[in-house]
Motif scaffolding. Sequence first.
Motif, PDB file in Angstrom:
ATOM      1  N   ALA A 184       5.334   6.823   0.276  1.00 42.04           N
ATOM      2  CA  ALA A 184       6.043   5.869  -0.583  1.00 42.04           C
ATOM      3  C   ALA A 184       5.359   4.510  -0.583  1.00 42.04           C
ATOM      4  O   ALA A 184       5.271   3.845  -1.629  1.00 42.04           O
ATOM      5  N   LEU A 185       4.852   4.080   0.570  1.00 43.95           N
ATOM      6  CA  LEU A 185       4.179   2.786   0.657  1.00 43.95           C
ATOM      7  C   LEU A 185       2.851   2.791  -0.097  1.00 43.95           C
ATOM      8  O   LEU A 185       2.448   1.772  -0.674  1.00 43.95           O
ATOM      9  N   GLN A 186       2.172   3.928  -0.120  1.00 42.90           N
ATOM     10  CA  GLN A 186       0.889   4.015  -0.816  1.00 42.90           C
ATOM     11  C   GLN A 186       1.051   4.249  -2.318  1.00 42.90           C
ATOM     12  O   GLN A 186       0.115   4.015  -3.083  1.00 42.90           O
ATOM     13  N   ARG A 187       2.230   4.712  -2.744  1.00 40.21           N
ATOM     14  CA  ARG A 187       2.465   5.012  -4.160  1.00 40.21           C
ATOM     15  C   ARG A 187       3.685   4.251  -4.667  1.00 40.21           C
ATOM     16  O   ARG A 187       4.656   4.816  -5.118  1.00 40.21           O
ATOM     17  N   ARG A 188       3.587   2.931  -4.554  1.00 44.31           N
ATOM     18  CA  ARG A 188       4.691   2.067  -4.948  1.00 44.31           C
ATOM     19  C   ARG A 188       5.150   2.343  -6.374  1.00 44.31           C
ATOM     20  O   ARG A 188       6.344   2.367  -6.670  1.00 44.31           O
ATOM     21  N   GLU A 189       4.210   2.569  -7.272  1.00 49.05           N
ATOM     22  CA  GLU A 189       4.572   2.760  -8.676  1.00 49.05           C
ATOM     23  C   GLU A 189       5.442   4.002  -8.880  1.00 49.05           C
ATOM     24  O   GLU A 189       6.248   4.072  -9.813  1.00 49.05           O
ATOM     25  N   ASP A 190       5.313   4.985  -8.009  1.00 44.70           N
ATOM     26  CA  ASP A 190       6.102   6.213  -8.126  1.00 44.70           C
ATOM     27  C   ASP A 190       7.459   6.117  -7.423  1.00 44.70           C
ATOM     28  O   ASP A 190       8.394   6.849  -7.773  1.00 44.70           O
ATOM     29  N   PHE A 191       7.555   5.233  -6.431  1.00 46.96           N
ATOM     30  CA  PHE A 191       8.752   5.227  -5.590  1.00 46.96           C
ATOM     31  C   PHE A 191       9.601   3.967  -5.698  1.00 46.96           C
ATOM     32  O   PHE A 191      10.752   3.973  -5.234  1.00 46.96           O
ATOM     33  N   ALA A 192       9.083   2.903  -6.280  1.00 53.82           N
ATOM     34  CA  ALA A 192       9.861   1.664  -6.348  1.00 53.82           C
ATOM     35  C   ALA A 192      11.154   1.893  -7.127  1.00 53.82           C
ATOM     36  O   ALA A 192      11.165   2.556  -8.169  1.00 53.82           O
ATOM     37  N   GLY A 193      12.258   1.372  -6.581  1.00 56.14           N
ATOM     38  CA  GLY A 193      13.555   1.510  -7.230  1.00 56.14           C
ATOM     39  C   GLY A 193      14.211   2.856  -7.019  1.00 56.14           C
ATOM     40  O   GLY A 193      15.221   3.164  -7.654  1.00 56.14           O
ATOM     41  N   ARG A 194      13.700   3.652  -6.082  1.00 59.65           N
ATOM     42  CA  ARG A 194      14.262   4.986  -5.834  1.00 59.65           C
ATOM     43  C   ARG A 194      14.868   5.079  -4.437  1.00 59.65           C
ATOM     44  O   ARG A 194      14.388   4.462  -3.492  1.00 59.65           O
ATOM     45  N   ARG A 195      15.923   5.867  -4.348  1.00 63.50           N
ATOM     46  CA  ARG A 195      16.515   6.218  -3.061  1.00 63.50           C
ATOM     47  C   ARG A 195      16.389   7.727  -2.908  1.00 63.50           C
ATOM     48  O   ARG A 195      16.839   8.478  -3.767  1.00 63.50           O
ATOM     49  N   VAL A 196      15.774   8.175  -1.812  1.00 63.48           N
ATOM     50  CA  VAL A 196      15.470   9.599  -1.647  1.00 63.48           C
ATOM     51  C   VAL A 196      15.998  10.094  -0.302  1.00 63.48           C
ATOM     52  O   VAL A 196      15.560   9.624   0.752  1.00 63.48           O
TER      53      VAL A 196
END
Length: 311
Positions: free
Chosen positions: A189-201
């Motif tokens: 998640a830290l390396q792919r901010r654009e994919d994970f920002a604003g998400r709760r998983v």
Amino acid sequence: MLTIAVTGATGAQGGATARALLAAGHRVRALTRRPGSPAAETLRTLGAEVRRADYDDAGSLAAALAGADALFAVTTPFGTDTRTETRQGTALVDAAAGARLGHVVLTSVAHADRGTGVPHFESKRAVEQHLRASGLPWTVIAPAAFMDNYASGWTLDGLRTGVFAWPMPADRPLTLIPATDIGAFAALALQRREDFAGRRVDIASDTCTPARIAAVLSTALGRPVAHAQPPLPQVRARSADLAAMFAYFTDTGLDVDVTGLRRAHPEIAWHSFADWAAEQDWPALLGGGAPGLRPLSTAVDKGRGRPTARP
């Protein structure tokens, strides 16, 4: 290459995240209250920069986060209390906002956003809400129950007598995850901010019943292990928080889409419970105490039960 601050770096989740980020070639700033501890020294030898940071010392947080690109944030009520966890988590988020970090990945608990009524779920929910309102780019990863709990504390004490003491029915499924997989997912998640920002998983890597856990432990230990279910009133007498958690596990269940996670993120080497159990050094772990000294009726004790039974 990112510079990522990691709180709880000498603990299970933070340590696993720090190692995953270092292996991926990033600069890790390991934050800890005890920079001179053996665990901190181990991180230094792996290539991390170790800095002192205390949730109750705003100046230390500001200094530790200055110049970082992102933050892995972990909080815990164990060793303190839920109000302290909320206060400290809020302070950490405020420090991250003051440092204008580009991304914060907060580790919480699966289902904490559902109003469970479990005290240490609710304290994490409050920190999540503060993070969402902070204006920072955020991601919340929410692990299920920790496999690592089964190799420590009162669970390990029970295993020395051949008993897996777990306050749930033998056939009730529970989703599980080891710290290694939490760290791998946090690093992703830290390396792919654009994919994970604003998400709760919500994250988990396996689903097992207590009966299945006992069977797997029997194989891993090379001797019979039987599940026993301590009654909830007994647990409640030691910790109302833990009793509420186990009641939630039993009545509602801690479900996570394990199959969907494995399909969506094949880059993570997800561990089944059998995988995890096979990797533990059980002779060394079980050698920490003499068998037969702790009957089931005292398996849940306040000093040892609280930190090891959490998700």
